[in-house]
Design an enzyme around this catalytic site. Structure first.
Site, PDB file in Angstrom:
ATOM      1  N   LYS A   1       0.808  -1.224   0.000  1.00 60.35           N
ATOM      2  CA  LYS A   1       0.000   0.000   0.000  1.00 60.35           C
ATOM      3  C   LYS A   1       0.840   1.273   0.000  1.00 60.35           C
ATOM      4  O   LYS A   1       0.429   2.308  -0.534  1.00 60.35           O
ATOM      5  CB  LYS A   1      -0.937  -0.004   1.220  1.00 60.35           C
ATOM      6  CG  LYS A   1      -2.019  -1.070   1.191  1.00 60.35           C
ATOM      7  CD  LYS A   1      -3.051  -0.830   0.106  1.00 60.35           C
ATOM      8  CE  LYS A   1      -4.216  -1.780   0.218  1.00 60.35           C
ATOM      9  NZ  LYS A   1      -5.241  -1.547  -0.820  1.00 60.35           N
TER      10      LYS A   1
ATOM     11  N   GLU B   1      -9.854   5.571   3.140  1.00 59.62           N
ATOM     12  CA  GLU B   1     -10.624   4.455   3.674  1.00 59.62           C
ATOM     13  C   GLU B   1      -9.667   3.292   3.901  1.00 59.62           C
ATOM     14  O   GLU B   1      -8.590   3.248   3.310  1.00 59.62           O
ATOM     15  CB  GLU B   1     -11.726   4.038   2.683  1.00 59.62           C
ATOM     16  CG  GLU B   1     -11.282   3.114   1.567  1.00 59.62           C
ATOM     17  CD  GLU B   1     -10.190   3.664   0.651  1.00 59.62           C
ATOM     18  OE1 GLU B   1      -9.354   2.852   0.194  1.00 59.62           O
ATOM     19  OE2 GLU B   1     -10.167   4.880   0.391  1.00 59.62           O
TER      20      GLU B   1
ATOM     21  N   SER C   1       1.745  -9.667  -0.656  1.00 54.09           N
ATOM     22  CA  SER C   1       1.393  -8.249  -0.600  1.00 54.09           C
ATOM     23  C   SER C   1       1.528  -7.616   0.770  1.00 54.09           C
ATOM     24  O   SER C   1       1.594  -6.393   0.881  1.00 54.09           O
ATOM     25  CB  SER C   1      -0.042  -8.058  -1.099  1.00 54.09           C
ATOM     26  OG  SER C   1      -0.938  -8.873  -0.348  1.00 54.09           O
TER      27      SER C   1
END
Length: 394
Positions: free
Chosen positions: A96, A118, A381
């Site tokens: 991210k 969010e 990830s």
């Protein structure tokens, strides 16, 4: 592989559609803001100062390039060559941060004073709070109440980084509801910068997120060629909204011999208890874009479910919707039980505790390619610190 990142060679496009999917279905109050953002992104593609700043932070703050690791013991057990793209080793613990660094630099050029975001699993919220702290910007993160309970560690991390965490009990209190709350705030406070975390929502967000996450696939392609002197047989990633998967896929999307596989959060494997949008959903306009969505008999969005908060979302990236319909990528249902088994096995056999989201991708790779001898690249990830209290040891 040299410890540097090359300048981008492809360009941002202002086309809001991926074939029939995409677009910007938003209230009039946001139309001008989104157009301004699209115009700026187009200009930044030829702005070398922006590229240098983005690459500087990826190298010196995020810690890129992330390594490619050969999972020897699992490879021997399952009869394949399993390589893990270690996005879990990035600063903040997931992929991210690539996108939040890119977008925070965009927000800076828009003179934003407040960042909103969010989050589901909390990884995007942590990454956004981190980037905002780095530049001294006020940050508000919206999170579903249910997700806030199951990801309490990440809530504390966001608060420690100076972010205000606003929880919502609407709906099931998961990612969909957090997006609704963030969009509602943005409509009423358009002077804020909405730092959207996945490859969903209205144009230009899907294209922008893809641009900042493509570094994953670019590095992975170079690294697997160095390791194997050939391309992999397949690239595999988990998929909730779609950002980590599209990041990896972009490195191989033009290589037709490389299969692309996405692992959806199958939950319990049936409608009403699943987040397998591409397998069980239908095309619809949802949260500002046209893509696949889990729908009831009245074409209203259904609640989703997955043990992985980051996959617990009834919508999907419009680019992944296109890749499904044109059959360039294949998407598979991985249940909670399969993901938990892979979570434990990667931990005990390779000494790597993955995010439960990433465990879906590992489960798919082992399930589909066992005893094939094929070379598989899996995007790991995120790391699993946030999930340890929720996954039973046996």
């Amino acid at each position: 592989m040299e410890n540097t990142i090359q300048l981008p060679t492809d360009t941002f496009t202002t086309n809001p559609y991926y074939n029939e999917f995409g677009g910007a279905f938003v209230p009039e109050a946001l139309t001008a803001k989104l157009q301004e953002l699209s115009d700026l992104m187009e200009k930044l593609d030829t702005d070398e100062t922006f590229d240098r700043e983005f690459i500087y932070y990826l190298n010196h703050f995020v810690g890129r390039p992330s390594p490619m690791y050969f999972a020897r013991r699992l490879s021997e057990k399952y009869g394949l060559k399993l390589y893990l793209k270690r996005e879990d080793l990035n600063h903040t613990g997931s992929h991210k941060i690539n996108n939040t660094i890119g977008q925070i630099l965009v927000a800076k050029r828009l003179n934003a004073k407040e960042i909103i975001a969010e989050t589901g699993a909390g990884q995007h919220g942590v990454a956004t709070a981190t980037a905002a702290a780095m530049l001294g910007l006020r940050c508000i993160v919206f999170m579903g109440a249910e997700d806030a309970k199951r990801q309490a560690l990440n809530v504390k991390r966001m608060q420690l980084l100076g972010a205000q965490v606003n929880t919502t009990s609407a709906g099931r209190g998961t990612l969909k509801d957090a997006v609704d709350a963030a969009l509602g705030y943005y409509i009423n406070n358009p002077e804020s910068y909405y730092l959207l975390g996945s490859q969903v929502g209205p144009h230009p967000y899907p294209r922008m997120v893809a641009r900042f996450q493509r570094i994953i696939g670019r590095e992975a392609r170079e690294q697997i060629l160095e390791a194997e002197n050939s391309l992999p047989n397949a690239a595999v990633a988990c998929i909730g909204g779609g950002s980590n998967a599209i990041g990896l896929f972009q490195g191989f999307i033009d290589d037709q011999q490389v299969e692309l596989h996405g692992a959806e959060g199958g939950g319990m494997g049936f409608l009403g208890k699943t987040a397998a949008t591409l397998n069980l959903g239908r095309p619809a306009i949802f949260q500002g874009t046209k893509s696949y969505c889990l729908l009831d008999e009245n074409d209203e969005p259904l609640p989703s479910y997955s043990i992985a908060a980051g996959l617990d979302y009834p919508g999907i990236s419009p680019q992944h919707a296109m890749l499904k319909t044109n059959k360039r990528a294949m998407y598979h249902i991985i249940t909670d039980d399969e993901a938990i088994a892979a979570f434990r096995e990667l931990s005990t056999m390779e000494g790597i505790i993955p995010a439960v989201e990433s465990a879906h991708a590992v489960a798919l790779a082992l399930k589909k390619f066992a005893k094939t001898g094929k070379t598989i690249v899996v995007n790991l990830s995120g790391r699993g610190d946030k999930d340890i209290d929720r996954i039973p040891l046996s």
